[in-house]
Enzyme design. Structure first.
Site, short mmCIF file in Angstrom:
data_model
loop_
_atom_site.label_atom_id
_atom_site.label_comp_id
_atom_site.label_asym_id
_atom_site.label_seq_id
_atom_site.Cartn_x
_atom_site.Cartn_y
_atom_site.Cartn_z
N ALA A 73 -16.53 -11.44 7.34
CA ALA A 73 -16.71 -12.52 8.31
C ALA A 73 -16.48 -13.88 7.65
CB ALA A 73 -18.11 -12.46 8.90
N SER A 76 -10.17 -18.08 7.52
CA SER A 76 -9.23 -17.70 6.45
C SER A 76 -7.85 -18.37 6.50
CB SER A 76 -9.05 -16.18 6.45
OG SER A 76 -8.45 -15.78 7.67
N TYR A 140 -10.27 -23.48 1.46
CA TYR A 140 -10.44 -22.04 1.71
C TYR A 140 -10.71 -21.31 0.40
CZ TYR A 140 -9.19 -17.18 2.55
OH TYR A 140 -9.19 -15.80 2.58
N LEU A 189 3.53 -14.90 7.39
CA LEU A 189 5.00 -14.77 7.39
C LEU A 189 5.50 -13.54 8.15
CD1 LEU A 189 7.72 -15.81 6.37
CD2 LEU A 189 7.39 -14.41 4.32
N ASP A 284 0.45 -24.45 -0.50
CA ASP A 284 1.16 -23.21 -0.87
C ASP A 284 1.58 -23.23 -2.34
OD1 ASP A 284 1.10 -21.95 1.57
OD2 ASP A 284 3.15 -22.47 2.14
N1 UFG Z 1 5.82 -18.91 5.57
C1 UFG Z 1 6.95 -19.37 6.21
N2 UFG Z 1 6.97 -19.34 7.57
C2 UFG Z 1 5.92 -18.88 8.32
C3 UFG Z 1 4.78 -18.41 7.65
C4 UFG Z 1 4.76 -18.43 6.27
O1 UFG Z 1 7.90 -19.79 5.57
O2 UFG Z 1 6.00 -18.91 9.56
C5 UFG Z 1 5.78 -18.88 4.10
C6 UFG Z 1 4.62 -19.66 3.50
O3 UFG Z 1 4.97 -21.01 3.36
C7 UFG Z 1 4.42 -18.91 2.19
C8 UFG Z 1 4.80 -17.47 2.52
O4 UFG Z 1 5.59 -17.54 3.71
O5 UFG Z 1 5.33 -19.40 1.27
C9 UFG Z 1 3.61 -16.57 2.80
O6 UFG Z 1 2.77 -17.23 3.75
P1 UFG Z 1 1.58 -16.50 4.52
O7 UFG Z 1 1.02 -17.52 5.46
O8 UFG Z 1 2.05 -15.22 5.10
O9 UFG Z 1 0.55 -16.15 3.41
P2 UFG Z 1 -0.07 -17.08 2.26
O10 UFG Z 1 0.69 -16.78 1.01
O11 UFG Z 1 -0.19 -18.50 2.67
O12 UFG Z 1 -1.52 -16.52 2.21
C10 UFG Z 1 -1.96 -15.83 1.12
C11 UFG Z 1 -3.23 -15.10 1.55
C12 UFG Z 1 -4.36 -16.07 1.67
C13 UFG Z 1 -4.44 -16.96 0.46
C14 UFG Z 1 -3.13 -17.67 0.22
C15 UFG Z 1 -3.21 -18.51 -1.05
O13 UFG Z 1 -3.04 -14.47 2.81
O14 UFG Z 1 -5.57 -15.33 1.80
O15 UFG Z 1 -2.14 -16.71 0.04
O16 UFG Z 1 -2.19 -19.47 -1.06
F1 UFG Z 1 -5.37 -17.91 0.68
#
Ligand code: UFG
Length: 324
Positions: A73, A76, A140, A189, A284
């Site tokens: 919970a 995120s 976060y 993504l 990121d």
């Molecule tokens: N991205 C895009 N387009 C989108 C969504 C994401 O280009 O529509 C890119 C993001 O910029 C990133 C990559 O795809 O470079 C992955 O993004 P996500 O949102 O799928 O996942 P994150 O890497 O941001 O998230 C992960 C974990 C989190 C953690 C984070 C740390 O899911 O729990 O990494 O940076 F907090």
């Protein structure tokens, strides 16, 4: 085992509940449904509780016994945490503290905590092992690291055991195709790519093509959500013979760029994916890849989905079925 799963109506939590039930365990979900889904928890007893409501939490746990608690919970979303840090510290830190307080009062002593690669911040090594420096770059990650540190202190002070599992990029869907990744808004993504090829889908945005990586897009370690669920049960079993605090990094140890993921989705969906290049998203890091050797060695964790294509295929099967 009788298991309590706070946050069990969310993405990873609902996969945990299903996996545990499939393995023969008795599951009780606790959720406030602020972001979780009713349709994801129809097969379990549900306690509708917000962890910030200490009185209701106390009432719902009074006199109940659980062999283990698997705590998901939390809020995120990295970008939301930058805009509303107080929301993240309250939910993720105070919420965890409230839960642990009630667990101690009820003599429930084994907790698995859902943590994240975001606690590490910008990596200084190619792959991230447990002892890597922990300098989160967003609220976060900071909130999850604070909760980890609180749990470490609780384990030292009391007869309490906690294992923190730091996920890299959770992805994919349960093979039953009845649950999958459905955030609102969706920021991740793989679902955003897959939704972009469905009718009425929004065009995909790629956030940043100027990172210091082999193709300029961010590199991530995608790990199947059912494989994550397996690790949680192994962590609970491991606690039977290992008391106190521990932490493990969970990923497949292979990095894929955003461009690689788009290619994998094109292959699986048989569609040419259109996208617009946007600026970098705040918070990121360029590369996040796990070193999960400790989980392999100590927990006996064996991820079943070791290819990006298999992970994407499972997500695609679920997305094609439409929203619940
Ligand atoms: N991205 C895009 N387009 C989108 C969504 C994401 O280009 O529509 C890119 C993001 O910029 C990133 C990559 O795809 O470079 C992955 O993004 P996500 O949102 O799928 O996942 P994150 O890497 O941001 O998230 C992960 C974990 C989190 C953690 C984070 C740390 O899911 O729990 O990494 O940076 F907090």
């Amino acid at each position: 085992m009788k298991l309590l799963i706070p946050g069990g109506a969310g993405y990873v939590g609902s996969h945990m509940a299903k996996y545990a039930q499939n393995q023969g365990h008795d599951v009780v979900v606790m959720d406030d449904f602020s972001t979780g889904h009713e349709w994801a928890v129809r097969d379990y007893e549900v306690l509708r509780v917000n962890l910030l409501d200490q009185e209701m939490l106390a009432r719902s746990l009074k006199g109940r016994q659980f062999d283990g608690v698997i705590h998901f919970a939390a809020k995120s979303l990295v970008s939301e945490s930058v805009k509303k840090p107080d929301l993240y510290y309250r939910n993720n830190v105070v919420g965890t503290l409230n839960l642990v307080h009630e667990l101690l009062r009820n003599d429930i002593n084994d907790l698995v905590f859902s943590s994240t690669a975001a606690i590490f911040g910008n990596p200084v090594t190619n792959s991230i092992a447990e002892e890597h420096s922990k300098l989160p770059i967003n609220p976060y990650g900071q909130s999850k690291l604070m909760a980890e540190n609180i749990l470490r202190d609780i384990c030292s002070a009391y007869s309490f055991n906690a294992t923190c599992l730091r996920y890299f990029n959770a992805a994919g869907a349960d093979q039953s195709e009845t649950i999958g990744e459905a955030h609102e808004p969706e920021t991740h993504l793989i679902p955003n790519i897959l939704k972009s090829v469905l009718p009425d889908g929004n065009k995909l945005k790629v956030f940043g093509t100027d990172y210091d990586t082999y193709d300029g897009t961010c590199v991530r370690d995608y790990v199947h959500v059912t494989d994550l669920a397996q690790a949680h049960l192994l962590a609970l079993e491991h606690m039977n013979n290992n008391s106190g605090f521990s932490a493990y990094n969970l990923g497949n140890g292979k990095g894929f760029s955003v461009a690689d993921v788009i290619k994998a989705c094109e292959k699986v969906t048989g569609t040419c994916i259109q996208f617009a290049v946007e600026g970098r998203r705040t918070g990121d890091p360029a590369v996040l890849v796990a070193d999960s050797q400790l989980a392999f060695n100590q927990l006996g964790w064996r991820p079943q989905y070791d290819s990006l294509d298999a992970i994407v295929r499972s997500a695609w099967r679920w997305h094609q079925r439409g929203s619940r």
